[in-house]
Structures are given as structure tokens and as C-alpha cells.
Design an enzyme around this catalytic site. Structure first.
Site, PDB file in Angstrom:
ATOM      1  N   THR A   1      -0.110   4.837   1.366  1.00  0.00           N
ATOM      2  CA  THR A   1      -0.272   5.684   2.545  1.00  0.00           C
ATOM      3  C   THR A   1      -0.018   4.911   3.834  1.00  0.00           C
ATOM      4  O   THR A   1      -0.670   3.900   4.091  1.00  0.00           O
ATOM      5  CB  THR A   1      -1.682   6.291   2.585  1.00  0.00           C
ATOM      6  OG1 THR A   1      -1.925   6.981   1.366  1.00  0.00           O
ATOM      7  CG2 THR A   1      -1.826   7.244   3.764  1.00  0.00           C
TER       8      THR A   1
ATOM      9  N   ASP B   1      -1.585  -1.050   6.113  1.00  0.00           N
ATOM     10  CA  ASP B   1      -1.804  -0.583   7.479  1.00  0.00           C
ATOM     11  C   ASP B   1      -3.239  -0.176   7.767  1.00  0.00           C
ATOM     12  O   ASP B   1      -3.566   0.169   8.902  1.00  0.00           O
ATOM     13  CB  ASP B   1      -0.888   0.605   7.788  1.00  0.00           C
ATOM     14  CG  ASP B   1      -1.355   1.881   7.087  1.00  0.00           C
ATOM     15  OD1 ASP B   1      -1.915   1.773   5.975  1.00  0.00           O
ATOM     16  OD2 ASP B   1      -1.158   2.971   7.640  1.00  0.00           O
TER      17      ASP B   1
ATOM     18  N   ASP C   1       0.860  -1.167   0.000  1.00  0.00           N
ATOM     19  CA  ASP C   1       0.000   0.000   0.000  1.00  0.00           C
ATOM     20  C   ASP C   1       0.905   1.227   0.000  1.00  0.00           C
ATOM     21  O   ASP C   1       2.116   1.126   0.228  1.00  0.00           O
ATOM     22  CB  ASP C   1      -0.896  -0.038   1.245  1.00  0.00           C
ATOM     23  CG  ASP C   1      -1.853   1.133   1.289  1.00  0.00           C
ATOM     24  OD1 ASP C   1      -2.360   1.504   0.223  1.00  0.00           O
ATOM     25  OD2 ASP C   1      -2.083   1.665   2.383  1.00  0.00           O
TER      26      ASP C   1
END
Length: 707
Positions: free
Chosen positions: A383, A580, A381
Site C-alpha cells: 500500500t 511509506d 510494502d
């Protein structure tokens, strides 16, 4: 060895007979009652074993004319050794037979009882034995064999218990980080020190300079620098201001702080880390299945071989043939003890997970340790994974007929209900500008693409172009401005009011410095790295270009990430997913190895197989190095255990006797059995230094490449 066996009180495992260990290790080494138990029995009976052995081996030289009642003297000396010092082993032997679970204690117990029982019978009723059994004027007895086997087994258990305790050193060090007391501020303003267990959510706590933060929470007042090296590994303290989060067990270095407790007891980050490490250490590695299958039949096969050895020597061996057969059969039982086989993988797993924890890497189970080394494709991912995850507001561009400040105010009002970092950046900036935010209703989060809701009676949607398309909002008039902002790495959100474009907002999220190093190492290892993010393609491509990532998927939804993982798996790739957020949870769970940033959401961490406490992608390279070292270590242990038994059993059975007249004493077999277990544990303890081959600032180390 058998983590599935659980009970509420101390006792022995019904499968392997080993003493059950507490779910979490004791901080006080003196609390290891089993170790003290064995040490006491060993030292109290060792002199008796030495005397019996000297009498048995040197008796004819010390007493040329014989020692009256020597067998009775040896019986008196050996009885406390076998029936007191060896009692725990005999109990485990009986339990293994009663539970129909033959194990190492079956062989030890049968061997000791055979030697002791035969010798007692020869002492009490020597007349029932043929003359060929006579040695130095008496029926040959093997009290010294039974005694030495017990003493050496006790010694082996002592060495093993001490070595095993070292594999829990990581958990013990983590448990030792937590402070014992906290200073609570009462409602009347008075302060008192209370035990940590008495802290409740919502309590105000004072942290003075030099004290540890007692629990997880947020700063209410004061400014100070907090040393978070136990969590992040970074030596420089982090300055904390009111509103900032603090983590239990970190160290307050300078000023005084007042914090509000938000997570206490088992909810703190330190407690969760300890739980994950303990859970991983108790899990069973897939490689253990081979050892379990072999061990299941091994003990029965050894007993059969021992009886065959007795029969072959008794019927076809030289005189006294049955004495030779008995001695060799006992040697087979003792040397074939499968303790080393049973310890081969659990010790490696315990040592590897402990080492990983000290590096901020938490493996959820043993399967994750084995699987990490095989990963050839990594989906990341953006961000919070590649970037800081703490974006800052960049700019706002209003559509014709709208004011920049009004676009910002409406967007921030809607984003008050969102937990997304981009939303926090917009809200924080709007408040800093003194804008009066309105309450939002009918709030709805569309994971991965944006949010919707009502503000001041107007229907608002704030998200990427996919959301605008889904809501039927024409956004092309600001498309060029959006692309310019994305081209410099900013995340762009479009705001629609009553399904009419009002403007765009840009938030920048800087790339983590550690991401550059981590990606260089992983790409150098030949790992295929793919970025999959909910951000637009332009922003995603810019970040990927900075990091050298060649394959990018932008504006993906949670189900898109899941489908990407499934597609790669169908192509034969071993896929790891690093993320996350809540939107990453499905892909993290589906991936062969899910890797969660420790700074992310609880949902993501609970869905993953590995958690990186530091939120640092360099941990992936370290995790892979530890995985390779651990699997190599397990293979070494299993190979040693198999080779040891393959060579030891024929030797104990006397196959070399026709060649060189060599026989293996049961005492030597007992020593070899104990040393084999200790050697396996010692080899596993080498993993306490695993992970070092990774040079994160230079070229990848070839030792990290999985075979």
C-alpha cells in the site's frame, strides 16, 4: 572535505585549511566572497609575476652585461605577490602547523617560504654563499619560482571554486523555486502581499493564476490545475478541489484558489528536500576513510622526502649540488600537494547528490550512495509503494443479522481516528452516502493489523484475520466472501462488534502504472524482490502476480518486517526496504538501504536512507544507476590522485636526471598541482548527467549492473 567541522562564522577548516562553506549555498553567485577575494589578488599581482619570470628567464639575453641590482628589482616585484597575494596560503600553512594537522597548505607554504626566504637571503647577504652558487654575476635566486607558485595556486583555487559552485547548482535551483511573496487574506477580508517569511500556520492565502503556491497547505475554496512537475516530474497539471493538499513552489496554472497554510518555513516539503540534499552533500563517504588515512601520513612523508632530496643532491649531485637539491626539494613539496586526494570523494558526492535531487531522489548521506549499488534484495510494502496508496471503497458484505449500511456506519465511525489510507476511503464513502457517524472513544491502533475502540457503547475491532484471532472473534462464515474479494486485489477488513462478526468491508487500491516498469527493470537486473504487507495473503498474491513478484509475505506486522530484514541479512543479502508508513519505519532503519516514498509519513522518511520525492519505484532503478556511477567516479578520482603523486614525486625529486638530465621546475610542479585538482573536480562534474543509462521503458541497461 571535513563535514564534521562546524562553526557559526566564516573561517578556515582547522584540518584541511580550506574555507568553510555555508550549510546552504548562496543563491547569488556574487555572494562568494572567497572567489572575489582570490580573483582580485590574482589579477592585481599577475603582471608582477610575469615581469619577474621574464627577468629571471630572459635577463641574460636582454642584458648581456648584466642588470644592476636585478635581484633587488625582483625582490621589490615579488614581495607583494608573496606577502599579499599569497598571504592566505601562508596563514593556512601556519595554522596547519599550529593545529598539528599537516595538509596541502603546509606543503605550499613551506615551498613558497623556502624559495622566497632563500632568495631574500641571497640578495641581502650574498657573501655567505660559496662561489659555486654564482649565476651570471650574482647568487642565483628563485623569486620567480615563489611568485609563479603563488599565482598558479591562486589560479587553481579560482578554477576550483568555480567548479565547486556548480556542484551546488541543484540546491540553488531548489532554493530558487520558492516564491518571495504571498498574498494573505486578513480577517476583515482585505488582501495584502507579504514576504514569505511572514506567513504563519493557519493564514488564508490567495493564489492567483500564474502564481506559485507559497507554502504547504490545503485548498479552502476554488478549483484549479496545479503544475507539480517540480515535485513529481509529471508534466500534466493536477486538478485541485477544496480539501486537497497543495505543496509550496508548485505553479497554479488556471483558476484562483484560497488555501490555508499548514507548513511554513523549514517545515515545508521544499525546505525538507533542500535540507536532505545539503545534509547528504556534507556527509563523508566510507571510501573517504582510505583517503583520510593516507593523507594523514602523506604530508609528513613528503616533507621527509623533500629533505632527503635536498641532502642527496647536496652531498652527491653535480655542482652546484646544493642549488640542485634546493630546487628539487621545493618541486617535491609543491607537486605532492594532496589537494586532489582530498577532493576526490567529496566532489563526487556533491555532484551525485545534486543530480539525484533533480530526479526526485534524496540520499540522506554518502554511505547510502555507496551502499545502493550493492543491493541484491529489495523488500517492498504494498500500500502506497506498489499501489497508489489512495484506495477507494469497493463493497461491504454484512453478516447475518446485520445491515450493510450499519456495518459501514460503525466501521467509518471507528476509522475517523485512523490515519491509514484504507480508513480514509471508508470514512469518505460513508460520508458521501450521508451516513451519520458517531464519535469513537478508547481508540487504539494496532500497527499493521487494525484498530479498536468504542462506538455508542459497543466494543469494535476492525482489521485483518490476525486481529480477529487475537480478539477471539470467529470469522470463518464470511471467509469465502473475503477470499473472493481478495482474489480480485481488494483489501478486506473484518468488523467485529462486541467480539461478534458483523461484516466485511473491501477497499481497492490500484497498482501504480510506474510499478510495472520499475519491477521489470529491477527483476531484469537480477534483484530479488520480496513483497511484505499487512494485507491478507490472497490480496498480496494477486498484486504480486500482476507485477511478477515471486516471493510474498502477507499479514505481516512491523516486527515481522524487521525480522525478515534481519533474516535476509544473516543469509548474506544486501537488503533494501521500500515503504511509506509508520509500520515500515523499523524495517527501513534496519535495512542496509531504507527507501521511503516521499508521499509517505514523516516517520518513514526520517527512518530511511533514501527518499523518493515522487513516490515512484522507478526512482530505485535511477538511484542504483547514480550509485554505480558515483562509486566509479570516486574510484577514478582516487586512482588518479594516487597515480599522480606516485609518478610526480619521483620526477620532482630528480630520479630521471641520471638517465636523461631532466629536472622538474617548481613552477611546472605548481602548474601540475593546480591542474590535478581541477581535473578531479571536472571528472566529478560528469555526474551531473548520471542516471541516464537506465531505460525504464525498455530492457535494463547493463551499465546499471553493479560490479
Amino acid at each position: 572535505m571535513h563535514p564534521e567541522v562546524r562553526q557559526s562564522a566564516p573561517g578556515n577548516c582547522p584540518k584541511c585549511g580550506m574555507t568553510l562553506e555555508p550549510v546552504l549555498p548562496l543563491l547569488d553567485e556574487e555572494g562568494d566572497s572567497e572567489l572575489k577575494y582570490f580573483v582580485r589578488r590574482f589579477w592585481w599581482t599577475l603582471p608582477l609575476t610575469v615581469v619577474v619570470t621574464v627577468l629571471a628567464m630572459l635577463g641574460p639575453r636582454l642584458f648581456p652585461h648584466g642588470l644592476a641590482g636585478q635581484s633587488w628589482i625582483e625582490l621589490a616585484l615579488v614581495t607583494p605577490v608573496v606577502l599579499w597575494a599569497g598571504w592566505p596560503f601562508l596563514v593556512r600553512c601556519v595554522a596547519s602547523v599550529r593545529n598539528l594537522a599537516p595538509n596541502m597548505w603546509t606543503l605550499i607554504g613551506v615551498g613558497v617560504l623556502a624559495a622566497f626566504g632563500y632568495s631574500v637571503l641571497a640578495t641581502w647577504m650574498p657573501g655567505i654563499f660559496p662561489p659555486s652558487f654564482m649565476e651570471h654575476g650574482r647568487i642565483g635566486v628563485y623569486f620567480e619560482a615563489a611568485s609563479v607558485i603563488v599565482s598558479l595556486t591562486l589560479l587553481g583555487q579560482i578554477l576550483e571554486l568555480k567548479a565547486r559552485s556548480q556542484t551546488s547548482a541543484a540546491i540553488k535551483s531548489l532554493l530558487g523555486l520558492a516564491p518571495k511573496m504571498a498574498r494573505r487574506i486578513r480577517d476583515d477580508g482585505a488582501e495584502d502581499d507579504i514576504p514569505l517569511a511572514h506567513v504563519h500556520v493557519g493564514d488564508l492565502l490567495r493564489i492567483r493564476p500564474g502564481e506559485k503556491v507559497p507554502v504547504d497547505g490545503a485548498v479552502v475554496s476554488g478549483d484549479s490545475a496545479i503544475d507539480e512537475s517540480m515535485l513529481t516530474g509529471e508534466p500534466l497539471p493536477v486538478t485541485k478541489h477544496p480539501g486537497d493538499k497543495v505543496v509550496g513552489a508548485t505553479l497554479n496554472t488556471s483558476g484562483s484558489l484560497v488555501m490555508r497554510a499548514e507548513r511554513v518555513g523549514g517545515e515545508t516539503m521544499l525546505a525538507q528536500i533542500v535540507h536532505m540534499v545539503a545534509q547528504a552533500q556534507r556527509s563523508r563517504a566510507p571510501m573517504q576513510r582510505l583517503a583520510d588515512v593516507v593523507a594523514g601520513y602523506f604530508v609528513v612523508a613528503v616533507v621527509v622526502i623533500a629533505f632527503v632530496t635536498l641532502a642527496v643532491w647536496g652531498l652527491f649531485g653535480p655542482q652546484p649540488s646544493w642549488v640542485f637539491g634546493f630546487v628539487n626539494a621545493v618541486a617535491v613539496l609543491i607537486i605532492a600537494c594532496p589537494c586532489a586526494l582530498g577532493l576526490a570523494t567529496p566532489m563526487s558526492i556533491m555532484a551525485a547528490t545534486g543530480r539525484a535531487a533533480t530526479l526526485g531522489i534524496l540520499f540522506r548521506d554518502a554511505a547510502a550512495i555507496e551502499g545502493m549499488r550493492q543491493v541484491d534484495t529489495l523488500i517492498v510494502d504494498k500500500t502506497g509503494t506498489l499501489t497508489e496508496g489512495k484506495p477507494v471503497f469497493d463493497t461491504v458484505v454484512a453478516a447475518p443479522g446485520w445491515q450493510d449500511s450499519e456495518v459501514l456506519r460503525l466501521a467509518a465511525s471507528l476509522d475517523q481516528g485512523s490515519e491509514h489510507p484504507l480508513a480514509h476511503a471508508i470514512v469518505a464513502y460513508a460520508r458521501a452516502q450521508g451516513l451519520a457517524l458517531a464519535a469513537a472513544s478508547q481508540f487504539e491502533s494496532a500497527s499493521g493489523i487494525g484498530v479498536r475502540g468504542e462506538v455508542e457503547g459497543k466494543y469494535l475491532s476492525l482489521g485483518n484475520s490476525a486481529m480477529m484471532d487475537a480478539d477471539g472473534v470467529p470469522w470463518e462464515e464470511l471467509g469465502e466472501a473475503s477470499e473472493l474479494l481478495r482474489g480480485r486485489g481488494a483489501s478486506v477488513m473484518l468488523l467485529a462488534v462486541d467480539k461478534q462478526l458483523a461484516g466485511i468491508l473491501a477497499v481497492a487500491d490500484p497498482i501504480k502504472e510506474s510499478s510495472y516498469e520499475a519491477l521489470r527493470v529491477l527483476l531484469g537486473l537480477g534483484v530479488r524482490v520480496i513483497m511484505a504487507t499487512g494485507d491478507g495473503p490472497t490480496t498480496a498474491r494477486w498484486v504480486a502476480q500482476q507485477l511478477g513478484i515471486g516471493e510474498v509475505h502477507g499479514e505481516v506486522k512491523p516486527q515481522d518486517k524487521l525480522q525478515l530484514v534481519e533474516q535476509l541479512q544473516r543469509e548474506g543479502c544486501v537488503v533494501a526496504m521500500a515503504g511509506d508508513g509508520i509500520n515500515d519505519a523499523p524495517a527501513l532503519a534496519k535495512a542496509d538501504v531504507g527507501i521511503a516514498m516521499g508521499t509517505g509519513t514523516d516517520v518513514a522518511i526520517n527512518s530511511a536512507h533514501i527518499a523518493l520525492v515522487k513516490g515512484d519505484l522507478r526512482g530505485i532503478a535511477r538511484a542504483r544507476a547514480i550509485s554505480s556511477d558515483a562509486v566509479r567516479n570516486m574510484r577514478q578520482n582516487l586512482t588518479f590522485a594516487f597515480v599522480y603523486n606516485a609518478l610526480g614525486i619521483p620526477l620532482a625529486a630528480g630520479l630521471l636526471y641520471p638517465v636523461n638530465g631532466m629536472l622538474l621546475s617548481p613552477m611546472v610542479a605548481a602548474l601540475a598541482m593546480s591542474l590535478s585538482s581541477v581535473s578531479v573536480i571536472t571528472n566529478a562534474l560528469r555526474l551531473r548527467h548520471a542516471g541516464k543509462p537506465v531505460d525504464l521503458k525498455g530492457a535494463p541497461n547493463r551499465d546499471m549492473i553493479a560490479p
